[in-house]
Design a protein around this motif. Structure first.
Motif, PDB file in Angstrom:
ATOM      1  N   ARG A 175       0.835  -1.203   0.000  1.00  0.00           N
ATOM      2  CA  ARG A 175       0.000   0.000   0.000  1.00  0.00           C
ATOM      3  C   ARG A 175       0.874   1.259   0.000  1.00  0.00           C
ATOM      4  N   TRP A 240     -12.397   8.809  -5.783  1.00  0.00           N
ATOM      5  CA  TRP A 240     -11.927   7.447  -5.586  1.00  0.00           C
ATOM      6  C   TRP A 240     -10.484   7.210  -6.018  1.00  0.00           C
ATOM      7  N   ARG A 243      -7.693   7.875  -3.472  1.00  0.00           N
ATOM      8  CA  ARG A 243      -7.800   6.967  -2.342  1.00  0.00           C
ATOM      9  C   ARG A 243      -7.368   5.546  -2.719  1.00  0.00           C
ATOM     10  N   LEU A 244      -7.648   5.167  -3.945  1.00  0.00           N
ATOM     11  CA  LEU A 244      -7.150   3.884  -4.423  1.00  0.00           C
ATOM     12  C   LEU A 244      -5.638   3.918  -4.626  1.00  0.00           C
ATOM     13  N   THR A 248      -5.515   3.890   0.687  1.00  0.00           N
ATOM     14  CA  THR A 248      -6.578   4.122   1.664  1.00  0.00           C
ATOM     15  C   THR A 248      -7.728   3.152   1.414  1.00  0.00           C
ATOM     16  N   GLU A 249      -8.018   2.926   0.150  1.00  0.00           N
ATOM     17  CA  GLU A 249      -9.068   1.984  -0.230  1.00  0.00           C
ATOM     18  C   GLU A 249      -8.434   0.755  -0.894  1.00  0.00           C
ATOM     19  N   PRO A 251      -9.578  -2.249  -3.328  1.00  0.00           N
ATOM     20  CA  PRO A 251     -10.742  -2.559  -4.174  1.00  0.00           C
ATOM     21  C   PRO A 251     -10.876  -4.046  -4.483  1.00  0.00           C
ATOM     22  N   THR A 302     -12.260  -2.587   0.828  1.00  0.00           N
ATOM     23  CA  THR A 302     -13.046  -1.502   1.423  1.00  0.00           C
ATOM     24  C   THR A 302     -14.034  -0.912   0.436  1.00  0.00           C
ATOM     25  N   VAL A 303     -13.831  -1.192  -0.858  1.00  0.00           N
ATOM     26  CA  VAL A 303     -14.769  -0.709  -1.868  1.00  0.00           C
ATOM     27  C   VAL A 303     -15.008  -1.827  -2.876  1.00  0.00           C
ATOM     28  N   PRO A 331     -19.162   1.048  -1.106  1.00  0.00           N
ATOM     29  CA  PRO A 331     -18.271   0.791   0.037  1.00  0.00           C
ATOM     30  C   PRO A 331     -18.688  -0.506   0.736  1.00  0.00           C
TER      31      PRO A 331
END
Length: 835
Positions: A175, A240, A243-244, A248-249, A251, A302-303, A331
């Motif tokens: 990440r 999005w 954050r991707l 943070t997210e 998928p 998370t998504v 989400p």
């Protein structure tokens, strides 16, 4: 008539027939237009009259008979009314209906080099001029630093056998270094890497650990990021994508389910347009019900990217009530969404699990691309799936092929049986030739296919070819590697570098389109319509009731079919010598042979589609064999380009010849199977005489080339190094399972002459002793080796033994760990048995 005059007449008639035949072949081979054919026939009749072969009366009558035919064919208005209209009516009657979903699947993606190969006259210079992506300095640095650092953190055995998960520090590193955002543009915080760079990253990681490679590849393949970049609204991208990009997210994309695999269009998951409450206010939205399975990263996502069928029974959106497949972003902590449970795919550690939702209400704005994209999800998925097939699974296949080649080559030289390295035995060399030939083909195909995306191409047919054949080559290479390693390959543990990849074979075979359906339905089924210059336009003209357009296409199509049939026949008679080659030298013959087989495919495909029509789609074994022909034309052309782009090194020629001879032989076998099973035996015989007029032209690769491939894999440098350079091999680390093999192979090259002499002394009885140490001591006492040589031999023996032994564990480490209830049941059983 005087006998001499009769003989002259016979000879002139024979010459006239030969001229007619040669003229037909020449004009058909060149593919001239109808007016040229008409003029040629007129000149031929004139020549017959002037030469005295035909009398003026005979020539005149023939001209009068042929003139109406010539006028009919050359006057488009008349031709449409008399000839084309009845054909047009019949064609429309048998034309199968095409749903909107089928149309979107056909129109998704692009045709590329496979179109040239399918159409029977490939422009080889176009392939040679096709640029293959070069890594930028930033991409190369990422590959050499962040990717290498990640590989060093990966312990195959600990991840797959013990933890069944990536370590927390690996997740953090992935990440932090934005491995999930290789496709996301820099403007949104991503890397903005090329398609080729993504392929290189995934391939290198996969040579180390497939679970980590799958974890990285999925968000960069079919996932919310890909869909957002191509179809998302600006507001969706702005929220999005950053954050991707920064992790943070996390998928995932939910497409498949218990009853939905390759036939994604039949998904039962649905959404109904209605009004509901969102963030304290009533809005127009969708109430979703879904149950998905086999979703990679779902347990930690998370998504959720979600595909479902959208219905609008109350007409709240206007238009049709059944809007079709739609994609939305949800989400995973949204009310009603259930994630967290895990599947256990072939004991692999990558995160995969089910996703469910009951009466989940989302606003319309969560549709990817906004409300106007409602019902357009199938086209989105088809195009993005083609990108994933072109990059992700081929990268895993290439990685497995490279690892099989590199490690099997090392092991085959290190491991000895009957006083010889096992790589010297012809049976082992046969398996190693396949491994090496496939590794060469895999890297060539990976490089060319991945570069297509950087050319702005979304190659739907090529991606299916790459996915199917590269994962199948992965299967064969790992099976062969297992055979060569024997017991060394089947004992699980930290030393085993094959087992995890071997376990992953069914994963690659199954996901992103099951291989059986990919081969039997997609490669030729989609390729025949997308790559053929006339079939799909003819279908469209019929649907639009465009008689004039259909007329032009029909007669162009007829000329095309005759041309390709004659090309195949002439090239077959000449042994492909009339086929063009863009280069001389050792590979020129292969260009000509591939041109010949390309013409054969175009002709046979036209006959098959003309005779069987829509039934060809249902005769999957027939269409699959024609798909194999197209596939190996593509794979062989990738091999030629890979070799030439490297400067055509002579050392690689055994690999090139092996791969190309294997492809040509596979093409022949596919044609032979097709013709032996074609419903019309008369037509099958005719097609065989056209494309193989002199019998079978191709055979399996020569043993000589296979031997040279095997020997090259046992050398630490040269072709082996270039071919597998993309992988991570921990080359200096003796404590690493693959690094140990690398160190041992380099050490063996230096010590082998001395070691071979020592083994000969032992065989002749000049050196005594039961153990290696005792024999070495005796050799030193005899003065056969110096102290330094003895130390060198002992160091090699220790290293060699370390390479061939397998792991063993205390019983408690691998004993079953039953639950309390199971322990109680077992205790009860024991008590009953005692009493």
């Amino acid at each position: 008539m005087h006998p001499r005059r009769q003989e002259e007449m016979k000879m002139n008639t024979l010459i006239a027939i030969v001229v007619a035949l040669l003229g037909f072949l020449a004009l058909a081979y060149r593919g001239v237009r109808l007016p040229v054919w008409t003029a040629a026939v007129a000149l031929y009749l004139l020549g017959l009259w002037l030469s005295g072969v035909a009398s003026g009366t005979a020539a005149g009558i023939t001209a009068l008979v042929l003139a109406p035919v010539a006028l009919l064919l050359n006057l488009p208005g008349l031709r449409r009314r008399v000839v084309t209209r009845p054909v047009f009516r019949a064609f429309k009657r048998v034309l199968p209906p095409m749903t909107a979903t089928e149309r979107e699947a056909l129109e998704a993606g692009d045709t590329w080099w496979e179109g040239e190969l399918f159409q029977g006259q490939p422009d080889w210079q176009q392939l040679r001029d096709t640029p293959v992506t070069a890594l930028t300095e930033e991409e190369q640095a990422f590959l050499d630093n962040q990717v290498v650092a990640l590989c060093r953190m990966l312990d195959n055995d600990q991840i797959e056998r013990e933890a069944h998960d990536l370590p927390a520090e690996v997740w953090d590193y992935i990440r932090r270094e934005r491995f999930f955002s290789m496709i996301i543009p820099k403007a949104y915080g991503g890397h903005g890497f090329s398609s080729y760079a993504q392929s290189c990253v995934v391939t290198r990681i996969a040579t180390r650990n497939i679970s980590a490679a799958v974890t990285v590849m999925v968000p960069n393949s079919l996932g919310p990021g890909e869909l957002l970049m191509h179809y998302g609204t600006q507001a969706q991208k702005d929220y999005w994508l950053p954050r991707l990009a920064d992790g943070t997210e996390i998928p995932c994309f939910a497409l498949t389910g218990p009853d939905v695999g390759s036939d994604a269009a039949s998904m039962p998951d649905y959404g109904v347009v209605c009004r509901g409450e969102h963030e304290g206010r009533e809005v127009l939205g969708i109430r979703l019900n879904f149950s998905k399975r086999y979703i990679t990263l779902a347990p930690v996502a998370t998504v959720l990217g979600l595909a479902f069928k959208l219905h609008d029974p109350d007409g709240l959106l206007g238009g049709e009530q059944d809007r079709g497949i739609t994609c939305a972003l949800v989400p995973t902590d949204h009310p009603g969404v259930q994630v967290g449970e895990r599947h256990f795919p072939m004991a692999m550690a990558f995160m995969n699990g089910p996703v469910q939702g009951e009466d989940v209400f989302i606003p319309l704005e969560w549709i990817i691309g906004g409300p106007e994209m409602a019902g357009r999800g199938w086209r989105m998925l088809m195009e993005c799936l083609s990108v994933g097939r072109a990059l992700s699974l081929p990268a895993l296949g290439a990685a497995a092929g490279h690892m099989s080649a590199r490690m099997t080559g090392a092991y085959a030289r290190i491991r000895r049986q009957f006083k010889l390295p096992i790589g010297k035995f012809e049976g082992v060399q046969e398996a190693m030739a396949r491994i090496g030939g496939y590794a060469y083909r895999l890297e060539a195909a990976r490089r060319l296919t991945a570069s297509a995306g950087d050319l702005g191409v979304k190659p739907s047919v090529v991606s299916a070819i790459a996915k199917y054949h590269m994962t199948e080559m992965m299967r064969t290479s790992l099976n062969d590697a297992m055979d060569v390693h024997g017991g060394r390959g089947i004992i699980y543990g930290p030393r085993n570098y094959l087992a995890c990849s071997y376990q992953a074979i069914p994963v690659g075979i199954t996901v992103e389109g099951a291989n059986i359906l990919t081969r039997n339905l997609m490669v030729f089924g989609q390729g025949a319509i997308r790559c053929h210059p006339y079939v799909f336009p003819e279908m469209e003209a019929a649907r639009k009731d465009d008689l004039a357009g259909f007329d032009r296409l029909l007669f162009s199509h007829l000329g095309y079919s005759v041309n390709r049939g004659v090309r195949a026949f002439v090239l077959g008679l000449s042994g492909a010598r009339l086929g063009g080659s863009p280069t001389g030298g050792p590979t020129a013959r292969y260009y000509r042979e591939l041109s010949r087989m390309s013409a054969a495919l175009a002709f046979v495909a036209d006959v098959a589609m003309g005779v069987l029509g829509g039934d060809l789609k249902r005769k999957e074994r027939l269409s699959a064999r024609l798909g194999d022909v197209l596939s190996h034309l593509y794979l062989a052309s990738a091999v030629l380009k890979f070799h030439e782009d490297a400067g055509s090194p002579e050392a690689e020629l055994p690999f090139v010849r092996w791969a190309l001879d294997d492809s040509l032989n596979t093409i022949y076998e596919a044609f032979d199977g097709f013709l032996r099973n074609f419903p019309s035996r008369l037509l099958a015989g005719f097609m065989r005489r056209v494309i193989f007029p002199l019998g079978r032209p191709y055979h399996a690769a020569a043993d000589r080339d296979g031997q040279r491939v095997a020997e090259a894999l046992m050398e630490p440098a040269g072709v082996r190094e270039r071919l597998t350079a993309i992988g991570y091999w921990a080359e200096e680390d003796r404590n690493d399972p693959m690094g140990r093999m690398e160190v041992a192979l380099r050490t063996l090259v230096a010590v082998e002459p001395l070691y071979n002499r020592f083994q000969k002394w032992v065989a002749k009885g000049e050196v005594q002793g039961f153990s290696f140490a005792e024999r070495l001591t005796h050799a030193r006492e005899q003065g056969l080796v110096t102290e330094a040589e003895a130390e060198q031999l002992q160091a090699w023996e220790d290293l060699r033994y370390d390479c061939v032994i397998t792991d063993a564990f205390p019983p408690e480490v691998i004993s079953p760990r039953p639950s309390e209830s199971a322990r109680e049941t077992r205790a009860d059983w024991r008590q009953r048995a005692v009493s």
